[in-house]
Scaffold this active site. Sequence first.
Site, mmCIF file in Angstrom:
data_model
loop_
_atom_site.group_PDB
_atom_site.id
_atom_site.type_symbol
_atom_site.label_atom_id
_atom_site.label_comp_id
_atom_site.label_asym_id
_atom_site.label_seq_id
_atom_site.Cartn_x
_atom_site.Cartn_y
_atom_site.Cartn_z
ATOM 1 N N LYS A 14 -37.744 9.603 51.762
ATOM 2 C CA LYS A 14 -36.571 10.075 51.014
ATOM 3 C C LYS A 14 -36.916 11.299 50.165
ATOM 4 O O LYS A 14 -36.184 12.286 50.168
ATOM 5 C CB LYS A 14 -36.023 8.952 50.117
ATOM 6 C CG LYS A 14 -35.545 7.729 50.901
ATOM 7 C CD LYS A 14 -34.897 6.686 49.989
ATOM 8 C CE LYS A 14 -35.863 6.016 49.029
ATOM 9 N NZ LYS A 14 -36.822 5.092 49.675
ATOM 10 N N ARG A 89 -29.836 0.893 44.781
ATOM 11 C CA ARG A 89 -30.783 0.009 45.446
ATOM 12 C C ARG A 89 -30.327 -1.447 45.417
ATOM 13 O O ARG A 89 -31.011 -2.307 45.967
ATOM 14 C CB ARG A 89 -32.117 0.093 44.720
ATOM 15 C CG ARG A 89 -33.226 0.772 45.498
ATOM 16 C CD ARG A 89 -34.381 0.911 44.521
ATOM 17 N NE ARG A 89 -35.665 1.059 45.143
ATOM 18 C CZ ARG A 89 -36.278 2.237 45.293
ATOM 19 N NH1 ARG A 89 -35.688 3.351 44.955
ATOM 20 N NH2 ARG A 89 -37.478 2.278 45.793
ATOM 21 N N ARG A 128 -50.657 7.853 51.061
ATOM 22 C CA ARG A 128 -49.979 8.914 50.301
ATOM 23 C C ARG A 128 -50.784 9.317 49.061
ATOM 24 O O ARG A 128 -51.333 8.485 48.366
ATOM 25 C CB ARG A 128 -48.597 8.407 49.877
ATOM 26 C CG ARG A 128 -47.852 9.372 48.974
ATOM 27 C CD ARG A 128 -46.387 9.115 48.974
ATOM 28 N NE ARG A 128 -46.023 7.898 48.254
ATOM 29 C CZ ARG A 128 -44.762 7.507 48.079
ATOM 30 N NH1 ARG A 128 -43.773 8.220 48.595
ATOM 31 N NH2 ARG A 128 -44.490 6.402 47.422
ATOM 32 N N ARG A 161 -50.339 6.821 43.763
ATOM 33 C CA ARG A 161 -49.410 6.137 42.860
ATOM 34 C C ARG A 161 -49.844 4.689 42.735
ATOM 35 O O ARG A 161 -50.161 4.051 43.733
ATOM 36 C CB ARG A 161 -47.996 6.202 43.458
ATOM 37 C CG ARG A 161 -47.075 7.107 42.675
ATOM 38 C CD ARG A 161 -45.804 7.341 43.415
ATOM 39 N NE ARG A 161 -45.038 6.116 43.656
ATOM 40 C CZ ARG A 161 -43.848 6.104 44.271
ATOM 41 N NH1 ARG A 161 -43.321 7.231 44.701
ATOM 42 N NH2 ARG A 161 -43.201 4.980 44.459
ATOM 43 N N ARG A 172 -43.036 -4.209 47.907
ATOM 44 C CA ARG A 172 -41.895 -3.289 47.859
ATOM 45 C C ARG A 172 -41.049 -3.401 49.123
ATOM 46 O O ARG A 172 -39.823 -3.296 49.064
ATOM 47 C CB ARG A 172 -42.384 -1.849 47.663
ATOM 48 C CG ARG A 172 -42.777 -1.556 46.215
ATOM 49 C CD ARG A 172 -43.713 -0.384 46.097
ATOM 50 N NE ARG A 172 -43.111 0.872 46.473
ATOM 51 C CZ ARG A 172 -43.809 1.942 46.855
ATOM 52 N NH1 ARG A 172 -45.118 1.890 46.910
ATOM 53 N NH2 ARG A 172 -43.195 3.038 47.171
HETATM 54 P P1 ADP Z 1 -40.063 4.309 46.880
HETATM 55 O O1 ADP Z 1 -38.696 4.568 47.460
HETATM 56 O O2 ADP Z 1 -41.152 4.901 47.705
HETATM 57 O O3 ADP Z 1 -40.296 2.881 46.498
HETATM 58 P P2 ADP Z 1 -39.261 5.399 44.300
HETATM 59 O O4 ADP Z 1 -39.932 6.498 43.559
HETATM 60 O O5 ADP Z 1 -37.861 5.607 44.756
HETATM 61 O O6 ADP Z 1 -40.222 5.122 45.529
HETATM 62 O O7 ADP Z 1 -39.286 4.063 43.420
HETATM 63 C C1 ADP Z 1 -40.448 3.587 42.798
HETATM 64 C C2 ADP Z 1 -40.132 2.355 41.938
HETATM 65 O O8 ADP Z 1 -39.216 2.732 40.896
HETATM 66 C C3 ADP Z 1 -39.440 1.207 42.645
HETATM 67 O O9 ADP Z 1 -40.364 0.347 43.278
HETATM 68 C C4 ADP Z 1 -38.696 0.523 41.482
HETATM 69 O O10 ADP Z 1 -39.585 -0.246 40.696
HETATM 70 C C5 ADP Z 1 -38.272 1.688 40.629
HETATM 71 N N1 ADP Z 1 -36.909 2.175 40.983
HETATM 72 C C6 ADP Z 1 -36.585 3.419 41.459
HETATM 73 N N2 ADP Z 1 -35.258 3.516 41.692
HETATM 74 C C7 ADP Z 1 -34.722 2.306 41.366
HETATM 75 C C8 ADP Z 1 -33.403 1.760 41.404
HETATM 76 N N3 ADP Z 1 -32.341 2.477 41.816
HETATM 77 N N4 ADP Z 1 -33.234 0.469 40.992
HETATM 78 C C9 ADP Z 1 -34.266 -0.268 40.570
HETATM 79 N N5 ADP Z 1 -35.531 0.182 40.520
HETATM 80 C C10 ADP Z 1 -35.779 1.453 40.913
#
Ligand code: ADP
Length: 214
Positions: A14, A89, A128, A161, A172
Amino acid sequence: MKAIILLGAPGAGKGTLAEGIRSSTDYLHVSTGDMLRAAIKAGSKTGLEAKAYMEKGELVPDGVILRIVGERLAQGNSTDKYMFDGFPRTLEQARQLDETLAKLGASVNQVFLLEVPTPVIVSRLSGRRICKGCGAVYHVTNIPSKVEGVCDQCGGALYQRPDDSEATVLNRLEVYQRQTASLIDFYEKKGILVRINAGTNPQAATAELMSKLA
Ligand code: ADP
Ligand code: ZN
């Protein structure tokens, strides 16, 4: 106002795709993950609330997420075009987004589902690496930096990360299946879901998405 969403499992690409779209359109990139990482770095109240959840690979509570997205939307954007990455999400987040947009006389225009086979995702995430200086994204085998551990663009140090460790990656993916995958159905029923093959490389996925962007 226009609003598009990038939907897909962690590691679907994404963020990488968003970067490609941002550089060739006038969509503002709104990444809740990036906003939360910035909040943690800044040591803000939101950062303190989010940190423990993120490290375990759990979702941050809806209330926190809806607050930061609401604040970002309230700031506005000169082009009035938003590209959400990693948001919504949960169904609750999706419903609240619909309500917020409805108040502005808008709705979600398109939802791009990035489809990637699970084994590809696990290898992408565990390999990554990210630049501490500029945030550029690398991969130990797929997109290596010229000098190991050093950013090609700014010379910054590369790091993994904390939530990209293998155990957290698996959690995840489970969280995605349990809490986020139902959004596919939600948007498909609205007739705005667009499937993108994101399992090959970022250039191909970006080109496919750009060709389907209305
Ligand atoms: P990825 O899609 O690779 O998991 P992100 O950077 O989008 O990476 O998200 C990293 C973490 O941030 C998630 O595992 C969650 O803990 C938190 N997070 C990000 N966006 C949301 C969301 N919309 N709702 C809840 N938690 C979120
Ligand atoms: Zn860099």
